[in-house]
Design an enzyme around this catalytic site. Structure first.
Site, PDB file in Angstrom:
ATOM      1  N   HIS A 173     -37.732 -27.333   9.136  1.00 28.41           N
ATOM      2  CA  HIS A 173     -37.243 -25.954   9.226  1.00 28.41           C
ATOM      3  C   HIS A 173     -38.238 -24.958   8.622  1.00 28.41           C
ATOM      4  O   HIS A 173     -38.088 -23.746   8.795  1.00 28.41           O
ATOM      5  CB  HIS A 173     -35.892 -25.842   8.512  1.00 28.41           C
ATOM      6  CG  HIS A 173     -35.014 -24.747   9.054  1.00 28.41           C
ATOM      7  ND1 HIS A 173     -35.411 -23.885  10.048  1.00 28.41           N
ATOM      8  CD2 HIS A 173     -33.739 -24.381   8.733  1.00 28.41           C
ATOM      9  CE1 HIS A 173     -34.440 -23.032  10.316  1.00 28.41           C
ATOM     10  NE2 HIS A 173     -33.411 -23.317   9.531  1.00 28.41           N
ATOM     11  N   ASP A 203     -37.721 -22.815  13.760  1.00 30.93           N
ATOM     12  CA  ASP A 203     -36.448 -22.115  13.567  1.00 30.93           C
ATOM     13  C   ASP A 203     -35.330 -22.832  14.316  1.00 30.93           C
ATOM     14  O   ASP A 203     -35.580 -23.588  15.269  1.00 30.93           O
ATOM     15  CB  ASP A 203     -36.548 -20.674  14.060  1.00 30.93           C
ATOM     16  CG  ASP A 203     -37.498 -19.838  13.214  1.00 30.93           C
ATOM     17  OD1 ASP A 203     -37.643 -20.161  12.016  1.00 30.93           O
ATOM     18  OD2 ASP A 203     -38.092 -18.880  13.750  1.00 30.93           O
TER      19      ASP A 203
END
Length: 511
Positions: A482, A486
């Site tokens: 992450h 995204d």
């Protein structure tokens, strides 16, 4: 007659090195196999040994200069005998003892040494010996198995003859270039030593502490980067010889914000003693180097990446129907069965083009976007999980992907994967469905930013055009970092996979 000293092959993608230290000066005597010069790359420090005895006649490059693989760095004038070092004297005495017989063979014994095993690999564990002292061995016949932290490999004899010495036992750790055994060339057997000589491994100094405490200064490239990053070498875990800090170690420490060094320094928790009734029924087996590396890397991936997993499901009927219609014609033309991995690899490549972050990686404060797709395919073997790489999958057809995956799968099962087969992956596919897994959360294969988990195909009721029908469905899982990917990108990536697999014509039309 003169003998050349050249820069050896240093591993995949390594094309040059820096002259670190010359152990000999022009005019000095040198013995065969005696270290002459130390070379440094971004990832490893190696010693180059003399290919023959004589006098070092000339040096082509000074310390600190950069040289390419294959470059001529020195010349040894043949004919002069050097004063034997302690190491060479031991080797000479051992060799003489091993050849002691009334009918001596004219050919000198041939040394079997630990080969260069690939980029960043500096040591290996001795596995199974296929031959014992006194056994006959043929040219190119496997004599011993070595296990590195990436794969197992066989070391073959460069000559036909008789094994007269074995100098490293199963389970021992040996460095690249260390002496493993000696073979006496020829048809007849040679007398063998009554007692084996001490293993060269015993003469290797004990490994320096991973963090701090090493007497080896950082490699020049690492020292420069430490100064640029305002870091202390004592805070970086060195992976070079005798704990030397290399450039790769500094890059890793920067990228991991110190987590790697902390993880290596932390002691493992002690195991509570087993119950007295249970202890006799337990079996304690030493972890293989491959298994230890798998454990370390997976844990480091968890500690370093901000890892999340997103899920979707795909109706596999269109792909299954396509396979059923063309599997015989496909196999007849291409010589390989039409499986699912070809479709999934092509679908992944299409999705990576649209969502390049999933194919990227973090390097310190930079993001590296890769305009190519080297797809790792996780393969389970008896010795653990390995991930051979389908290179340039973005340039392959489904048939070419299936052929390469078949080759890599056979090599993995037979223990014949090379270092080149294992390195450089940009994204990984893991198929737990072959073992019956219905759903899982795969762990990233660092430094990659994404891994796809395939699962079991199972018939389930689904709604299609307002009607409930039974379809062969598969859950898909994408684990991603992450920090670089995204949530929207991860979800879109799986949606694109779903669209391609449920409408395979999109793969043909590049849509």
């Amino acid at each position: 007659m003169s003998v050349e000293i050249r820069v050896p092959t240093l591993g995949e993608s390594v094309t040059e090195a820096t002259i670190g230290q010359w152990f000999k000066k022009p005019g000095e005597a040198v013995n065969a196999d005696e270290p002459v010069v130390e070379l440094e790359t971004d990832k490893v420090t190696i010693e180059v040994s003399a290919p023959a005895s004589g006098v070092l006649e000339a040096i082509s490059f000074s310390e600190g200069e950069t040289v390419e693989v294959g470059a001529l760095i020195g010349v040894i004038a043949d004919g002069a005998k050097a004063a034997p070092t302690e190491q060479s004297q031991n080797k000479q005495e051992t060799s003489e003892a091993s050849m002691a017989s009334e009918d001596k063979n004219d050919a000198a014994p041939v040394d079997i040494v630990v080969p260069v095993a690939g980029e960043s690999v500096v040591e290996a564990d001795v596995g199974q010996w296929f031959k014992k002292v006194g056994d006959r061995v043929e040219l190119d016949e496997a004599i011993v198995e070595l296990e590195t932290d990436k794969a197992a490999m066989d070391v073959s004899s460069p000559v036909a003859g008789t094994v007269i010495e074995i100098l490293a036992e199963s389970g021992e750790t040996v460095e690249v270039g260390a002496l493993l055994a000696r073979v006496q060339p020829g048809e007849g057997g040679a007398a063998v030593t009554a007692a084996p000589a001490p293993s060269p491994v015993a003469q290797v100094p004990a490994a320096a502490p991973a963090v701090g405490g090493t007497e080896m200064p950082p490699a020049p490239s690492a020292a420069k980067m430490l100064a640029e990053k305002n870091m202390d070498a004592a805070d970086v875990a060195g992976s070079g010889k005798r704990g030397q800090v290399l450039k790769e170690d500094v890059l890793s420490a920067v990228a991991n914000l110190g987590t790697t060094a902390v993880t290596k320094a932390a002691p493992a928790p002690a195991r509570a003693p087993s119950n007295v009734d249970d202890a006799p029924r337990e079996e304690r087996v030493k972890m293989t180097r491959l298994r230890k590396t798998i454990a370390t890397r997976l844990k480091e991936a968890q500690n370093t990446a901000a890892m999340l997993t997103t899920f979707n499901e795909v109706d596999m009927k269109p792909v299954m129907d396509l396979r059923k219609s063309y599997k015989d014609l496909f196999e007849k033309k291409h010589g390989v069965k039409l499986g699912f991995m070809g479709f999934f690899t092509r679908a992944v490549v299409h999705a990576l083009k649209e969502i390049p972050a999933v194919n990227a990686e973090i390097d310190g404060n930079d993001l590296i976007y890769k305009n190519y797709a080297h797809i790792g395919v996780a393969v389970g073997t008896e010795k653990g999980l390995v991930v051979p790489v389908v290179r340039n999958a973005d340039q392959m057809s489904i048939a070419e992907v299936e052929q390469e995956i078949g080759r890599l799968g056979r090599a993995a099962r037979d223990g014949e994967l090379s270092m080149a087969d294992m390195q450089g992956g940009t994204f990984t596919i893991s198929n737990g469905g072959v073992y019956g897994s219905l759903m899982s959360t795969p762990i990233l294969n660092a430094p990659q930013s994404g891994i796809l988990g395939m699962h079991k195909i199972q018939e389930r009721p689904v709604v299609v055009n307002g009607e409930i029908v039974i379809r062969p469905m598969m859950y898909l899982a994408l684990s991603y970092d992450h920090r670089i990917v995204d949530g929207k990108e991860a979800v879109t990536f799986l949606v694109r996979l779903k669209e391609s697999l449920e409408d395979p014509q999109r793969l043909v039309l590049d849509l």
